[in-house]
Enzyme design. Sequence first.
Site, PDB file in Angstrom:
ATOM      1  N   GLY A  48     -30.292  15.320  29.682  1.00  0.00           N
ATOM      2  CA  GLY A  48     -30.998  14.342  30.524  1.00  0.00           C
ATOM      3  C   GLY A  48     -31.955  13.407  29.817  1.00  0.00           C
ATOM      4  O   GLY A  48     -32.159  12.283  30.252  1.00  0.00           O
ATOM      5  N   GLU A 102     -39.080  15.662  27.752  1.00  0.00           N
ATOM      6  CA  GLU A 102     -38.250  16.117  28.879  1.00  0.00           C
ATOM      7  C   GLU A 102     -38.078  14.982  29.869  1.00  0.00           C
ATOM      8  O   GLU A 102     -39.012  14.233  30.133  1.00  0.00           O
ATOM      9  CB  GLU A 102     -38.945  17.276  29.587  1.00  0.00           C
ATOM     10  CG  GLU A 102     -38.302  18.621  29.541  1.00  0.00           C
ATOM     11  CD  GLU A 102     -36.871  18.770  30.019  1.00  0.00           C
ATOM     12  OE1 GLU A 102     -36.085  17.792  30.019  1.00  0.00           O
ATOM     13  OE2 GLU A 102     -36.524  19.883  30.388  1.00  0.00           O
ATOM     14  N   ASP A 106     -39.037  20.265  37.147  1.00  0.00           N
ATOM     15  CA  ASP A 106     -38.893  20.574  38.577  1.00  0.00           C
ATOM     16  C   ASP A 106     -39.674  21.864  38.857  1.00  0.00           C
ATOM     17  O   ASP A 106     -40.884  21.834  39.064  1.00  0.00           O
ATOM     18  CB  ASP A 106     -37.392  20.683  38.865  1.00  0.00           C
ATOM     19  CG  ASP A 106     -37.045  20.791  40.335  1.00  0.00           C
ATOM     20  OD1 ASP A 106     -37.880  21.276  41.108  1.00  0.00           O
ATOM     21  OD2 ASP A 106     -35.933  20.408  40.730  1.00  0.00           O
ATOM     22  N   LYS A 109     -39.236  26.223  35.356  1.00  0.00           N
ATOM     23  CA  LYS A 109     -38.604  27.439  34.835  1.00  0.00           C
ATOM     24  C   LYS A 109     -38.051  27.280  33.412  1.00  0.00           C
ATOM     25  O   LYS A 109     -38.281  28.125  32.547  1.00  0.00           O
ATOM     26  CB  LYS A 109     -37.463  27.836  35.789  1.00  0.00           C
ATOM     27  CG  LYS A 109     -36.887  29.201  35.539  1.00  0.00           C
ATOM     28  CD  LYS A 109     -35.852  29.526  36.595  1.00  0.00           C
ATOM     29  CE  LYS A 109     -35.193  30.857  36.291  1.00  0.00           C
ATOM     30  NZ  LYS A 109     -34.131  31.179  37.245  1.00  0.00           N
ATOM     31  N   THR A 110     -37.326  26.193  33.186  1.00  0.00           N
ATOM     32  CA  THR A 110     -36.693  25.976  31.880  1.00  0.00           C
ATOM     33  C   THR A 110     -37.719  26.034  30.750  1.00  0.00           C
ATOM     34  O   THR A 110     -37.568  26.796  29.790  1.00  0.00           O
ATOM     35  CB  THR A 110     -35.984  24.598  31.844  1.00  0.00           C
ATOM     36  OG1 THR A 110     -35.196  24.467  33.028  1.00  0.00           O
ATOM     37  CG2 THR A 110     -35.108  24.459  30.623  1.00  0.00           C
TER      38      THR A 110
END
Length: 179
Positions: A48, A102, A106, A109-110
Amino acid sequence: MAAITVHDKAFSIYLPEATLQKRIRELADAVNTDYAGQKVYFLAILNGSFMFAADFFKYLTIESEICFIKLVSYKGLKSTGDVTTAIGLEEDLHDKNVVILEDIIDTGKTLHFFLPQLQHQQPRSLKIVALLHKAEMTKFDVSIDYTGFVIPNKFVVGYGLDYDGLGRNYRDIYQLAAD
Ligand code: XMP
Ligand code: MG
């Protein structure tokens, strides 16, 4: 374009190219100021962030290196929870100023699961730049040092972000239109 269709869904324009570029330049300027006289090792998270990283990198004036990595999550053995590994990270980060790029954070978690692995290598410093932050959705502890835009919990595509593989090619960011 004011509206696009990706797969079966309609999206309307949300963050136009000029708005994105202006803000990305501001983020890069802040990083240029904060790391003046120092060297920074940027880690861009694929897929992304490829467009954001490319534009952001062009606005940097400090000594900068960049590495593109892919994060892969899988369930850890026993009850250790999720494990995130980085593909493409060959450099030792010890004593380096590391800055993560990044596209969107959201739930958090990642990065929450990935950051301890980077800390393990004892970088001199570790900071995060996120172009987009769905702040109301973030449940995992991640401290974002530079945020482009705080956005509501609506799916977005364009400028590297995809809906099921498509939509990354647009230079603006689009939001899922109300059904
Ligand atoms: P977490 O929850 O780990 O999620 O912070 C980060 C990843 O979730 C994906 N994501 C999106 N991708 N439009 C996208 O194209 C969105 O609106 C969106 N929200 C989350 C993305 O892969 C990101 O790296
Ligand atoms: Mg991503």
